[in-house]
Design a protein around this motif. Structure first.
Motif, short mmCIF file in Angstrom:
data_model
loop_
_atom_site.label_atom_id
_atom_site.label_comp_id
_atom_site.label_asym_id
_atom_site.label_seq_id
_atom_site.Cartn_x
_atom_site.Cartn_y
_atom_site.Cartn_z
N HIS A 40 0.91 5.47 -2.04
CA HIS A 40 1.03 6.82 -1.48
C HIS A 40 2.29 7.51 -2.00
O HIS A 40 2.28 8.71 -2.29
CB HIS A 40 1.05 6.74 0.05
CG HIS A 40 -0.16 6.10 0.64
ND1 HIS A 40 -1.44 6.54 0.39
CD2 HIS A 40 -0.28 5.03 1.47
CE1 HIS A 40 -2.31 5.79 1.04
NE2 HIS A 40 -1.63 4.86 1.71
N SER B 100 3.75 1.39 -8.07
CA SER B 100 2.44 1.16 -7.48
C SER B 100 1.55 0.22 -8.29
O SER B 100 0.39 0.01 -7.95
CB SER B 100 1.70 2.49 -7.28
OG SER B 100 1.52 3.15 -8.53
N THR C 233 0.81 -1.22 0.00
CA THR C 233 0.00 0.00 0.00
C THR C 233 0.85 1.27 0.00
O THR C 233 0.49 2.25 -0.65
CB THR C 233 -0.94 0.01 1.21
OG1 THR C 233 -1.76 -1.16 1.17
CG2 THR C 233 -1.83 1.24 1.21
N TRP C 234 1.98 1.26 0.71
CA TRP C 234 2.78 2.47 0.82
C TRP C 234 3.31 2.94 -0.53
O TRP C 234 3.56 4.13 -0.73
CB TRP C 234 3.93 2.28 1.81
CG TRP C 234 4.96 1.27 1.41
CD1 TRP C 234 5.01 -0.04 1.78
CD2 TRP C 234 6.11 1.49 0.58
NE1 TRP C 234 6.10 -0.66 1.22
CE2 TRP C 234 6.80 0.25 0.50
CE3 TRP C 234 6.62 2.60 -0.09
CZ2 TRP C 234 7.97 0.11 -0.26
CZ3 TRP C 234 7.78 2.45 -0.84
CH2 TRP C 234 8.45 1.22 -0.91
N THR C 235 3.47 2.02 -1.49
CA THR C 235 3.96 2.44 -2.81
C THR C 235 2.94 3.31 -3.53
O THR C 235 3.30 4.16 -4.35
CB THR C 235 4.31 1.22 -3.69
OG1 THR C 235 3.12 0.45 -3.92
CG2 THR C 235 5.36 0.36 -3.03
#
Length: 200
Positions: free
Chosen positions: A78, A122, A74-76
């Motif tokens: 953002h 992402s 998930t952080w990719t």
């Protein structure tokens, strides 16, 4: 079918731009066709490529042929949203030249490379990797080819100063927000902010 159309569009779009970098072949075509017919043909092929890329990618996403190669954390997503902001500002700075352009020399290509990397981070499906990987490869190639060109190219565009940089940041930010809040949800079908399913 969607992937095939996507690849065809990439071949046309990137092929037209690679031709521009092959200066001897470009000069021969300009001499044979004339400058404006040559530019018109390149623009037409590029536009057709963009249409096929969009159509093919949409068909690929909607046709049930989604091929997931890896599942990005998930952080990719953002990080991608964050990186796209300076990427759009860089592209804008190519048209509003100031110190950003003076420092980067080719802010358009720098912005395209950052945009492509952000989307590769992402997205782990085959279609996205083909699309953004191909665009990244072309931008890297084009930057290298610019260093090796011996012809003068087009006339230089006057470069401004800090005022143009501020304008580029403001205009680029407006474009970035429009892409994030309007284009992405309506055209791509994925929200950039506030959605765990952030994608391309």
């Amino acid at each position: 079918m969607g992937l095939a159309v996507l690849v065809l569009g990439l071949v046309l779009f990137i092929g037209a731009h690679v031709l521009v970098s092959l200066r001897e072949r470009r000069a021969a075509l300009v001499k044979r066709l004339g400058e404006w017919p040559y530019k018109g043909a390149v623009a037409l092929v590029s536009l057709l490529g963009i249409v096929l890329i969009g159509w093919g990618f949409a068909e690929y996403r909607a046709g049930g042929g989604w091929i997931e190669l890896w599942n990005p954390p998930t952080w990719t997503r953002h990080l991608a949203a964050l990186l796209n902001w300076p990427a759009i500002v860089m592209v804008t700075a190519a048209y509003i030249p100031g110190n950003i352009k003076r420092t980067l020399k080719h802010p358009m290509l720098s912005g395209v490379k950052l945009w492509a990397v952000a989307h590769l981070l992402s997205n782990g499906d085959l279609g996205s990797i083909l699309l953004f990987g191909s665009i990244l490869a072309w931008a890297v190639y084009d930057r290298i080819s610019l260093k090796r060109r011996s012809d003068p190219g087009g006339p230089p565009i006057p470069i401004g100063g800090r005022r143009n940089d501020i304008l580029a940041v403001v205009v680029g930010t407006v474009i970035y927000l429009a892409l994030a809040f309007v284009f992405h949800p309506l055209v791509i079908g994925r929200a950039v902010f506030g959605s765990p399913a952030l994608g391309t």
